[in-house]
Motif scaffolding. Sequence first.
Motif, PDB file in Angstrom:
ATOM      1  N   PRO A  31      24.769 107.671 -48.989  1.00  0.00           N
ATOM      2  CA  PRO A  31      26.109 108.524 -49.549  1.00  0.00           C
ATOM      3  C   PRO A  31      25.865 109.082 -50.745  1.00  0.00           C
ATOM      4  O   PRO A  31      26.395 110.251 -50.932  1.00  0.00           O
ATOM      5  N   VAL A  32      24.898 108.930 -51.808  1.00  0.00           N
ATOM      6  CA  VAL A  32      24.533 109.710 -52.765  1.00  0.00           C
ATOM      7  C   VAL A  32      23.851 111.069 -52.009  1.00  0.00           C
ATOM      8  O   VAL A  32      24.543 112.292 -52.749  1.00  0.00           O
ATOM      9  N   PHE A  33      23.143 111.168 -51.359  1.00  0.00           N
ATOM     10  CA  PHE A  33      22.708 112.391 -50.857  1.00  0.00           C
ATOM     11  C   PHE A  33      23.806 113.066 -49.768  1.00  0.00           C
ATOM     12  O   PHE A  33      23.804 114.550 -49.695  1.00  0.00           O
ATOM     13  N   GLY A  34      24.531 112.181 -49.208  1.00  0.00           N
ATOM     14  CA  GLY A  34      25.630 112.664 -48.461  1.00  0.00           C
ATOM     15  C   GLY A  34      26.669 113.660 -49.326  1.00  0.00           C
ATOM     16  O   GLY A  34      27.124 114.616 -48.865  1.00  0.00           O
ATOM     17  N   PHE A  35      27.066 113.132 -50.299  1.00  0.00           N
ATOM     18  CA  PHE A  35      27.861 113.559 -51.422  1.00  0.00           C
ATOM     19  C   PHE A  35      27.270 114.917 -51.850  1.00  0.00           C
ATOM     20  O   PHE A  35      27.987 116.035 -51.909  1.00  0.00           O
ATOM     21  N   ALA A  36      25.995 115.123 -52.215  1.00  0.00           N
ATOM     22  CA  ALA A  36      25.373 116.327 -52.598  1.00  0.00           C
ATOM     23  C   ALA A  36      25.568 117.204 -51.705  1.00  0.00           C
ATOM     24  O   ALA A  36      25.593 118.359 -52.118  1.00  0.00           O
ATOM     25  N   THR A  37      25.139 116.814 -50.443  1.00  0.00           N
ATOM     26  CA  THR A  37      25.181 117.770 -49.220  1.00  0.00           C
ATOM     27  C   THR A  37      26.499 118.387 -49.078  1.00  0.00           C
ATOM     28  O   THR A  37      26.497 119.663 -48.977  1.00  0.00           O
ATOM     29  N   TRP A  95      29.550 102.139 -38.576  1.00  0.00           N
ATOM     30  CA  TRP A  95      28.405 103.061 -38.665  1.00  0.00           C
ATOM     31  C   TRP A  95      28.388 104.033 -37.478  1.00  0.00           C
ATOM     32  O   TRP A  95      28.073 105.050 -37.898  1.00  0.00           O
ATOM     33  N   ALA A  96      28.690 103.744 -36.366  1.00  0.00           N
ATOM     34  CA  ALA A  96      28.641 104.218 -35.029  1.00  0.00           C
ATOM     35  C   ALA A  96      29.693 105.416 -35.353  1.00  0.00           C
ATOM     36  O   ALA A  96      29.344 106.381 -35.082  1.00  0.00           O
ATOM     37  N   THR A  97      30.784 104.987 -35.683  1.00  0.00           N
ATOM     38  CA  THR A  97      32.018 105.775 -35.950  1.00  0.00           C
ATOM     39  C   THR A  97      31.742 107.102 -36.754  1.00  0.00           C
ATOM     40  O   THR A  97      31.828 108.154 -36.844  1.00  0.00           O
ATOM     41  N   VAL A  98      31.109 106.812 -38.171  1.00  0.00           N
ATOM     42  CA  VAL A  98      30.496 107.739 -38.996  1.00  0.00           C
ATOM     43  C   VAL A  98      29.670 108.792 -38.626  1.00  0.00           C
ATOM     44  O   VAL A  98      29.499 109.805 -38.916  1.00  0.00           O
ATOM     45  N   THR A  99      28.491 108.061 -37.757  1.00  0.00           N
ATOM     46  CA  THR A  99      27.451 108.945 -37.140  1.00  0.00           C
ATOM     47  C   THR A  99      28.234 109.862 -36.226  1.00  0.00           C
ATOM     48  O   THR A  99      27.766 110.958 -36.250  1.00  0.00           O
ATOM     49  N   VAL A 100      29.194 109.631 -35.417  1.00  0.00           N
ATOM     50  CA  VAL A 100      29.821 110.565 -34.583  1.00  0.00           C
ATOM     51  C   VAL A 100      30.413 111.349 -35.297  1.00  0.00           C
ATOM     52  O   VAL A 100      30.569 112.592 -35.000  1.00  0.00           O
ATOM     53  N   LEU A 101      31.387 110.973 -36.285  1.00  0.00           N
ATOM     54  CA  LEU A 101      31.956 112.087 -37.294  1.00  0.00           C
ATOM     55  C   LEU A 101      31.021 112.881 -37.652  1.00  0.00           C
ATOM     56  O   LEU A 101      31.464 114.239 -38.088  1.00  0.00           O
ATOM     57  N   ILE A 122      36.373 112.876 -45.518  1.00  0.00           N
ATOM     58  CA  ILE A 122      36.897 111.760 -46.167  1.00  0.00           C
ATOM     59  C   ILE A 122      37.236 110.585 -45.444  1.00  0.00           C
ATOM     60  O   ILE A 122      36.890 109.717 -45.749  1.00  0.00           O
ATOM     61  N   VAL A 123      37.461 110.772 -44.006  1.00  0.00           N
ATOM     62  CA  VAL A 123      37.415 109.601 -43.035  1.00  0.00           C
ATOM     63  C   VAL A 123      36.201 108.659 -43.035  1.00  0.00           C
ATOM     64  O   VAL A 123      35.964 107.600 -43.069  1.00  0.00           O
ATOM     65  N   SER A 124      35.044 109.753 -42.999  1.00  0.00           N
ATOM     66  CA  SER A 124      33.710 109.112 -43.199  1.00  0.00           C
ATOM     67  C   SER A 124      33.487 108.557 -44.392  1.00  0.00           C
ATOM     68  O   SER A 124      32.797 107.436 -44.459  1.00  0.00           O
ATOM     69  N   ILE A 125      34.037 109.086 -45.400  1.00  0.00           N
ATOM     70  CA  ILE A 125      33.800 108.292 -46.554  1.00  0.00           C
ATOM     71  C   ILE A 125      34.402 107.188 -46.709  1.00  0.00           C
ATOM     72  O   ILE A 125      33.708 106.100 -47.106  1.00  0.00           O
ATOM     73  N   ALA A 126      35.567 106.953 -46.257  1.00  0.00           N
ATOM     74  CA  ALA A 126      36.491 105.726 -46.392  1.00  0.00           C
ATOM     75  C   ALA A 126      35.713 104.747 -45.261  1.00  0.00           C
ATOM     76  O   ALA A 126      35.602 103.495 -45.676  1.00  0.00           O
ATOM     77  N   LEU A 127      35.296 105.279 -44.185  1.00  0.00           N
ATOM     78  CA  LEU A 127      34.561 104.229 -43.099  1.00  0.00           C
ATOM     79  C   LEU A 127      33.354 103.828 -43.719  1.00  0.00           C
ATOM     80  O   LEU A 127      32.779 102.514 -43.379  1.00  0.00           O
ATOM     81  N   THR A 128      32.491 104.481 -44.416  1.00  0.00           N
ATOM     82  CA  THR A 128      31.204 104.207 -44.930  1.00  0.00           C
ATOM     83  C   THR A 128      31.716 103.093 -46.148  1.00  0.00           C
ATOM     84  O   THR A 128      30.823 102.001 -46.264  1.00  0.00           O
ATOM     85  N   ALA A 129      32.523 103.215 -46.952  1.00  0.00           N
ATOM     86  CA  ALA A 129      32.957 102.470 -48.054  1.00  0.00           C
ATOM     87  C   ALA A 129      33.353 101.046 -47.475  1.00  0.00           C
ATOM     88  O   ALA A 129      32.960  99.990 -47.875  1.00  0.00           O
ATOM     89  N   LEU A 130      34.223 101.230 -46.372  1.00  0.00           N
ATOM     90  CA  LEU A 130      34.398  99.937 -45.531  1.00  0.00           C
ATOM     91  C   LEU A 130      33.332  99.324 -45.012  1.00  0.00           C
ATOM     92  O   LEU A 130      33.334  97.955 -45.113  1.00  0.00           O
TER      93      LEU A 130
END
Length: 157
Positions: free
Chosen positions: A65-71, A140-146, A84-92
């Motif tokens: 997520p650190v490099f994801g936010f920077a990107t 994680w699979a859902t985040v990857t697809v998003l 935003i949905v990906s961030i929420a799912l990653t946090a979950l």
Amino acid sequence: MNKFLLAVHVLAAIVAVGPVTVAASMFPPSARKALAEPGDAQALSTVRVLHRICRVYATVGVAVPVFGFATAKNMGVLGDTWLIVSIALTALAAVVLAALVLPRQTALIEDVEGIGTGGEGARRATARLAMVTGLFNLLWATVTVLMIVRPGSTTGA
């Protein structure tokens, strides 16, 4: 700079999250085997190694997520719904790993070692752990697809 950040983000996801998902998925059947064969040093060693992989790579996974936010910041997509949905799912997923998967693995290792409560409850605990691990992997699979599909993206992906 975007390409560099994106490359590090993707590599961190592959190198850090991949091993956690695999090791976490292998843990419940390995723990069942270790519980079924008390005193089997190899089975105990296996569950210890799988748990250690999960702990270590979960820590390394913070880079994702650190490099994801920077990107996302450099690409100007921080406000996009898919992100935003990906961030929420990653946090979950992080909460599921830290609060459910890792502590349950620790408890099962104690059961295998004879320190915990053990018995039939431990065998049922492996099934519950498998379910929680499946949820972690699904997140994680859902985040990857998003991240690949990026709904509403104009890149044509």
